[in-house]
Write an enzyme that holds these catalytic residues in place. Structure first.
Site, mmCIF file in Angstrom:
data_model
loop_
_atom_site.group_PDB
_atom_site.id
_atom_site.type_symbol
_atom_site.label_atom_id
_atom_site.label_comp_id
_atom_site.label_asym_id
_atom_site.label_seq_id
_atom_site.Cartn_x
_atom_site.Cartn_y
_atom_site.Cartn_z
ATOM 1 N N ASN A 122 0.834 -1.197 0.000
ATOM 2 C CA ASN A 122 0.000 0.000 0.000
ATOM 3 C C ASN A 122 0.874 1.254 0.000
ATOM 4 O O ASN A 122 1.086 1.854 -1.057
ATOM 5 C CB ASN A 122 -0.949 -0.048 1.211
ATOM 6 C CG ASN A 122 -2.056 0.975 1.119
ATOM 7 O OD1 ASN A 122 -1.951 1.940 0.378
ATOM 8 N ND2 ASN A 122 -3.113 0.772 1.864
ATOM 9 N N ASP A 123 1.437 1.619 1.163
ATOM 10 C CA ASP A 123 2.221 2.860 1.252
ATOM 11 C C ASP A 123 3.321 2.943 0.191
ATOM 12 O O ASP A 123 3.570 4.005 -0.373
ATOM 13 C CB ASP A 123 2.902 2.979 2.623
ATOM 14 C CG ASP A 123 1.912 3.106 3.756
ATOM 15 O OD1 ASP A 123 0.739 3.407 3.477
ATOM 16 O OD2 ASP A 123 2.311 2.886 4.917
ATOM 17 N N VAL A 124 3.989 1.794 -0.075
ATOM 18 C CA VAL A 124 5.157 1.846 -0.964
ATOM 19 C C VAL A 124 4.762 2.030 -2.433
ATOM 20 O O VAL A 124 5.626 2.131 -3.301
ATOM 21 C CB VAL A 124 6.062 0.601 -0.809
ATOM 22 C CG1 VAL A 124 6.577 0.476 0.613
ATOM 23 C CG2 VAL A 124 5.361 -0.669 -1.248
ATOM 24 N N THR A 125 3.427 2.083 -2.689
ATOM 25 C CA THR A 125 2.967 2.342 -4.062
ATOM 26 C C THR A 125 2.147 3.628 -4.131
ATOM 27 O O THR A 125 1.580 3.930 -5.182
ATOM 28 C CB THR A 125 2.049 1.201 -4.548
ATOM 29 O OG1 THR A 125 0.874 1.166 -3.707
ATOM 30 C CG2 THR A 125 2.725 -0.149 -4.481
ATOM 31 N N ALA A 169 1.136 3.794 7.258
ATOM 32 C CA ALA A 169 1.155 5.253 7.470
ATOM 33 C C ALA A 169 -0.237 5.801 7.752
ATOM 34 O O ALA A 169 -0.381 6.974 8.092
ATOM 35 C CB ALA A 169 1.781 5.949 6.262
#
Ligand code: NDP
Length: 472
Positions: A398-401, A439
């Site tokens: 999620n966050d890393v994309t 996050a």
């Protein structure tokens, strides 16, 4: 008193030094092998062999006191370590690292306390070249122990993972640090007859600082904090080595201190944030408060349609994240990748440096599933190729994309480098809901026209798609 366990060997000091050199050479070799997934396991064993050499030779020297207590400590430590490492889930590994790291810092502080009591017994003077390392190890070891415990509590959700802040917190921490430094200076000046009470006061102040330093840091930044505290533990152990005149402790502590520092810097670089920002910005307070999300339409897709998109693509890139670890989906994903490759589809895996919950998390999982290393592409390598990818399959990431990192300067993750899946021709996101990631923020990727959401557990979805690909 029971003799030191191996005291009968009583080796001479040159032999002990030679064994210590062998031990730390094995530590260095082990760390070197740890730099690649294919050799990391062997690296661990080599470093463990080094530690065994160091322990055996230390126990055979005549400076060791109560052998019975030492044996008891070894038995308890080994028992707890073996059971914990066999039972720990891969997703709980960061907490375990935090605990082990804290224990190391606490041990260094306790050794220093005991050495302080030993050398100052009967009111004798402590030489400064011993006293300064003792004080350093006391303070840093205590900060590391208590800070690591708070990090463990946050990751284990025993205490709130969001930043715990109050007005003037940084000033209070600054004053605590100043008081600790002042206490150390007074102790150093009075090294002829240092006050036991003041020493214990410094130890307690360092414990309070360890707590108050980590509490205001958000859960999402815990891995970096653990890495930093790991560096602290190494430095505390090295200082304890100077106090005890033990060369292997000095070298091992320095290795941990320097590798922890390098890892801290690498991780903050991967998030595009300064160490100061990570430690003092209270990251996560805003995002946790901004829990409300607006309703927006998304396109959803089933396993059958996903299999058609993937089976007829020329190139597919899998982007794994924390959800793949939770679902233990790595074997199913490998099966899907194999099925696609059999059909002539080019398959790659894009690895973000902070995907998951610990450095190298995705590499470890994919290595466990025997994904060939040449298919693992680092973020900087895969991003330029992303526009040529027919389909990017996001598996529990999620966050890393999240494109907000590059598009929204006000986002809490603004500036964090991401895997740019939004540049691929099509995107399939496999996760169970529209819930945010670590996050705590919404991800615009899910609402883009080119994105199809496959709402399911990652393992089940990957197996279903693999079965459908077989049928094509
Ligand atoms: P995220 O935490 O951003 O997102 C993980 C997603 O996985 C969730 O949105 C969740 O969605 C989904 N998920 C959970 N369980 C499953 C399941 N069984 N099947 C399918 N999906 C599932 O993970 P990323 O890897 O993208 O990002 C890592 C984040 O963690 C970053 O913010 C990083 O800074 C932080 N971090 C990194 C560490 C590291 O060293 N790597 C350590 C600690 C934190 P849903 O509930 O809808 O399924």
């Amino acid at each position: 008193m029971i003799q030191a366990p191996l005291a009968a060997l009583s080796p001479d000091s040159d032999f002990v030094t030679a064994c210590y050199i062998v031990a730390f050479s094995l530590f260095i070799l082990g760390i070197r092998q740890g730099t690649h997934p294919s050799t990391a396991r062997r690296g661990n064993l080599i470093a463990a062999a080094g530690m065994l050499v160091a322990i055996v030779i230390t126990l055979s020297t005549d400076v060791i006191g109560n052998g019975g207590l030492i044996l008891l400590g070894i038995l308890i430590g080994t028992g707890v370590g073996v059971v914990a490492s066999l039972r720990v889930q891969m997703t709980d590994m960061p907490q375990m690292v935090a605990l082990y790291n804290g224990v190391g810092g606490g041990a260094a502080a306790l050794i220093s306390w005991s050495e302080f009591r030993h050398v100052s017994a009967g009111g004798s003077s402590i030489p400064l070249d011993i006293f300064v390392p003792i004080l350093f190890s006391t303070v840093i070891g205590s900060v590391s122990f208590w800070g690591s415990n708070i990090a463990f509590g946050k990751l284990q959700a025993i205490i709130p993972s969001r930043p715990v802040q109050f007005p003037g917190q940084h000033i209070v921490n600054g004053l605590l640090l100043a008081a600790i430094l002042a206490g150390c200076i007074v102790l150093g000046i009075d090294h002829d007859s240092p006050s036991q009470g003041l020493y214990v006061g410094v130890l307690i102040a360092a414990a309070v600082l360890g707590n108050s330093f980590v509490l205001p840091i958000g859960g999402a930044d815990m891995p970096v904090v653990i890495s930093l505290l790991n560096a602290f533990t190494g430095l505390a152990a090295a200082a304890a080595g100077f106090a005890l005149d033990n060369v292997v402790l000095i070298v091992a502590g320095t290795l941990v201190g320097s590798s922890g520092t390098i890892l801290t810097l690498e991780m903050s670089r991967a998030m595009n944030r300064s160490i100061g920002n990570l430690l003092f910005s209270g990251f996560g307070a805003v995002s946790a408060a901004a829990g409300e999300r607006e309703e927006r339409p998304v396109s959803s897709i089933g396993a059958e349609d996903a299999a058609i998109k993937l089976g007829y693509a020329d190139s597919v890139v899998f982007v794994p994240g924390y959800g793949m670890a939770v679902a233990q989906a790595q074997h199913a994903v490998k099966e899907l990748a194999d099925g696609l490759q059999k059909r002539g589809v080019e398959v790659n895996f894009a690895i973000h440096p902070v995907a998951g919950r610990m450095p190298g998390h995705m590499n470890v999982l994919l290595a466990e599933a025997d994904v060939p290393y040449e298919q693992l592409k680092e973020m900087d390598e895969i991003n330029p190729e992303m526009p040529q990818m027919d389909v990017a399959v996001v598996i529990g990431a999620n966050d890393v994309t999240n494109p907000a990192a590059k598009d929204d300067p006000n986002s809490p993750i603004a500036g964090m480098p991401i895997i740019e899946v939004d540049e691929a021709k099509e995107v399939i996101v496999i996760k169970r809901s529209l819930s945010p990631g670590f996050a705590g923020i919404d991800n615009d990727l899910f609402y883009e026209d080119k994105t199809s959401m496959l709402f399911a557990d990652a393992k089940g979805a990957a197996s279903d798609i693999a079965a459908q690909v077989e049928e094509l």
